[in-house]
Write a protein that holds these residues in place. Structure first.
Motif, short mmCIF file in Angstrom:
data_model
loop_
_atom_site.label_atom_id
_atom_site.label_comp_id
_atom_site.label_asym_id
_atom_site.label_seq_id
_atom_site.Cartn_x
_atom_site.Cartn_y
_atom_site.Cartn_z
N VAL A 1 0.84 -1.20 0.00
CA VAL A 1 0.00 0.00 0.00
C VAL A 1 0.88 1.25 0.00
CG1 VAL A 1 -1.89 1.19 1.18
CG2 VAL A 1 -1.72 -1.30 1.30
N ARG A 2 0.45 2.24 -0.76
CA ARG A 2 1.28 3.44 -0.94
C ARG A 2 1.25 4.38 0.26
NH1 ARG A 2 -0.81 2.63 -6.26
NH2 ARG A 2 0.87 2.31 -7.77
N ARG A 3 0.08 4.50 0.90
CA ARG A 3 -0.05 5.47 2.00
C ARG A 3 -0.85 4.85 3.14
NH1 ARG A 3 -1.00 7.80 -2.79
NH2 ARG A 3 0.52 9.37 -3.51
N LEU A 4 -0.63 5.38 4.35
CA LEU A 4 -1.31 4.85 5.52
C LEU A 4 -2.82 4.99 5.39
CD1 LEU A 4 -0.63 3.55 8.24
CD2 LEU A 4 -0.62 5.84 9.27
N ARG A 5 -3.29 6.06 4.77
CA ARG A 5 -4.74 6.24 4.65
C ARG A 5 -5.38 5.22 3.71
NH1 ARG A 5 -2.89 10.84 1.69
NH2 ARG A 5 -3.38 10.75 -0.54
N GLY A 6 -4.55 4.54 2.90
CA GLY A 6 -5.09 3.50 2.02
C GLY A 6 -5.10 2.13 2.68
#
Length: 560
Positions: free
Chosen positions: A377-382
């Motif tokens: 996953v690219r970002r924590l929010r994803g």
């Protein structure tokens, strides 16, 4: 170390271990090295530790390439028997450069067995019989499958110590750009997950009843994946359409491709189905991991039409997964490059980047399993967690201890090679190419594409499948004859021509004779002009099915 520094070292012909965190550009760098070798007329032997990884690099498993099969430990008699096989001996004798991807999943015993066979076949007691060896991967990711309790990594073998590869540890990050998430991933690698890191992950926990719409789910076990995908497809209205994988080549190689291919042998989808592309588009329309929804099925071809998350509409033409050896295609499977995206295993997610994912790590059972899943996953929010157990945040202790040594060795290598005068470094690279029987081309003298083209004409530097197709098309009179001569589908021949055009290596004179009806060409060009050429269905429909999709695609290549 930067990608450019690592590539410069690779070009000297040194034995190299190319490593780095997920998203640091290992695949990009090794692909650039492969392209450079081919531009110099040198065909590398590309292998991987697993079938899935092998399909990503159009290679075969190291087990198949070296002839060791499923065996781990080899007796003297085993080595003699394998070395006496004509096809194995020919393959290893002709090799110049051996690339081994996903090295973390290769045991010390298997690495040593391949080394022993290469020494015997090549009658050379140097490591791997004197081959240039490039191993690629990240030992923090999934470890080798172990029949016992102790895992022995490749770097723990005597064969690795004798190979003594230069360590190129890539330090750039091209997947994650979220500092908080990078801090969590770095803490897992170093074994220093503290309360703040744990809280960052727990804050992303959701309930199974309310997962975010459209995000694929990653599980540690196949049974969970199969159940969820089947249930999600069944819940959609309408009739499912099936797309069957086709194959060509030796049965054992075809079977390996099928096991490694992320698209299933029988792909079943409906309108409204969530899907994921499983391959990179040569035209840049999608990458491995691009998510979307099936919005319709194209008239005429019946192929799925996918609307991506970015709002792009793409007709999913079948694509090839191949095994290439010494510049020749040995086996091919062809399938629509899609899979249902409701769920997949952590193991099959390696090599994929995702904007969002629902991950269940409550049953993680292997070191590195949680790290692999999280780092997709690219970002924590994803990130959306269904569960998390203690093992999910653990990496193998032997790797943590070794990582500092790898980083230190990489820094020393960067300093040593960085201090060399440019002329001396180029001299090393020239000698490497000459020793392998290649043709030296000065850097910057031509664009990458034109370097590939120029040497391909002189020394077969294009990927084998494209070079063979180009020559076949030049030598045959019709598209069907070319397909028959190559043992491929007509659509595959056209797709190869499209890839050649993307590389800048296709002249109209190479293939114009395949479509000699000027009136047909003009009609198709007019339809493409009126309907647009992003997808072929509108043009096919406006022409009332007068010409096949392959004919339309061929005519599209002839446009001014």
């Amino acid at each position: 170390m930067t990608q450019a520094e690592a590539l410069s070292i690779l070009k000297t012909g040194a034995n190299v271990f190319l490593t780095g965190e997920p998203g640091s550009g290992k695949t990009h760098t090794v692909n650039a090295f492969i392209e450079w070798l081919r531009s110099c007329g040198i065909e590398p032997s590309v292998t991987a530790a697993t079938g899935i990884a092998a399909t990503h690099v159009s290679g075969m498993t190291l087990h198949s390439w070296s002839g060791i099969g499923i065996q781990d430990a080899l007796s003297r008699a085993d080595v003699d028997r394998i070395a006496s096989r004509e096809h194995v001996a020919r393959r290893i004798t002709k090799a110049k450069v051996l690339i081994i991807d996903e090295i973390s999943m290769l045991s010390a015993a298997t690495f040593a067995a391949a080394d022993a066979v290469c020494r015997e076949v090549r009658r050379d007691e140097r490591p791997f019989g004197g081959l240039v060896v490039v191993v690629v991967g990240d030992f923090f990711q999934l470890p080798p499958v172990s029949r016992g309790t102790k895992v022995a990594f490749a770097f723990e073998s005597q064969a690795w110590r004798e190979l003594n590869p230069i360590i190129c540890y890539l330090a750039e990050q091209h997947r994650q750009d979220d500092p908080d998430f990078l801090s969590v991933l770095s803490a897992i690698r170093s074994g220093e997950v503290d309360e703040l890191h744990y809280e960052s992950l727990i804050a992303r926990q959701i309930t199974a009843e309310k997962p975010p719409e459209g995000a694929p789910k990653l599980y540690s076990h196949n049974a969970d994946v199969d159940r969820l995908n089947a249930a999600a497809l069944s819940a959609l209205p309408g009739r499912a359409r099936s797309f069957l994988m086709t194959a060509n080549g030796k049965d054992t190689l075809v079977d390996a491709l099928k096991r490694g291919c992320l698209s299933p042998e029988v792909l079943e989808v409906k309108e409204g189905a969530r899907v994921m592309f499983t391959k990179n588009s040569p035209q840049g329309k999608f990458v491995n991991g691009t998510l979307g929804t099936v919005v319709s099925f194209a008239q005429g071809s019946g192929l799925p039409v996918v609307e991506t998350e970015a709002g792009r509409t793409i007709e999913a033409d079948p694509m090839d997964w191949q095994v290439e050896e010494n510049g020749k295609v040995r086996a091919t499977v062809t399938q629509v490059p899609l899979r249902l995206a409701y769920a997949m295993t952590v193991h099959k997610s390696q090599g994929i980047s995702m904007d969002a994912a629902v991950i269940d790590l409550s049953r993680a059972f292997e070191y590195g399993q949680g790290y692999v899943a999280l780092s997709r996953v690219r970002r924590l929010r994803g990130l959306h967690l269904l569960g998390l157990n203690e093992r999910a945040l653990q990496v193998h202790p032997a790797i943590r201890a070794q990582d500092y040594a790898f980083r230190s060795a990489s820094e020393a290598a960067a300093e040593t090679f960085g201090s060399l005068p440019p002329q001396e470094l180029e001299g090393l690279q020239k000698r490497c190419v000459k020793a392998m029987g290649g043709a030296w081309l000065p850097e910057g003298s031509r664009s990458t594409a034109s370097r590939v083209i120029g040497t391909a004409r002189a020394a077969g530097g294009l990927p084998g499948r494209l070079a063979q197709t180009l020559q076949t098309v030049r030598d045959t009179k019709t598209l069907k004859e070319a397909a028959r001569a190559r043992g491929l589908a007509v659509s595959t021949i056209v797709r190869h021509l499209e890839e050649l055009q993307e590389l800048g290596h296709l002249a109209k004179s190479d293939f114009a004779h395949l479509l000699s009806d000027r009136q047909a060409v003009e009609e198709i060009h007019e339809a493409l002009r009126q309907e647009g050429s992003e997808t072929l269905s509108p043009a096919f429909h406006s022409l009332r099915g007068k010409y096949s999709f392959e004919t339309i695609r061929l005519a599209r290549l002839l446009r001014p």
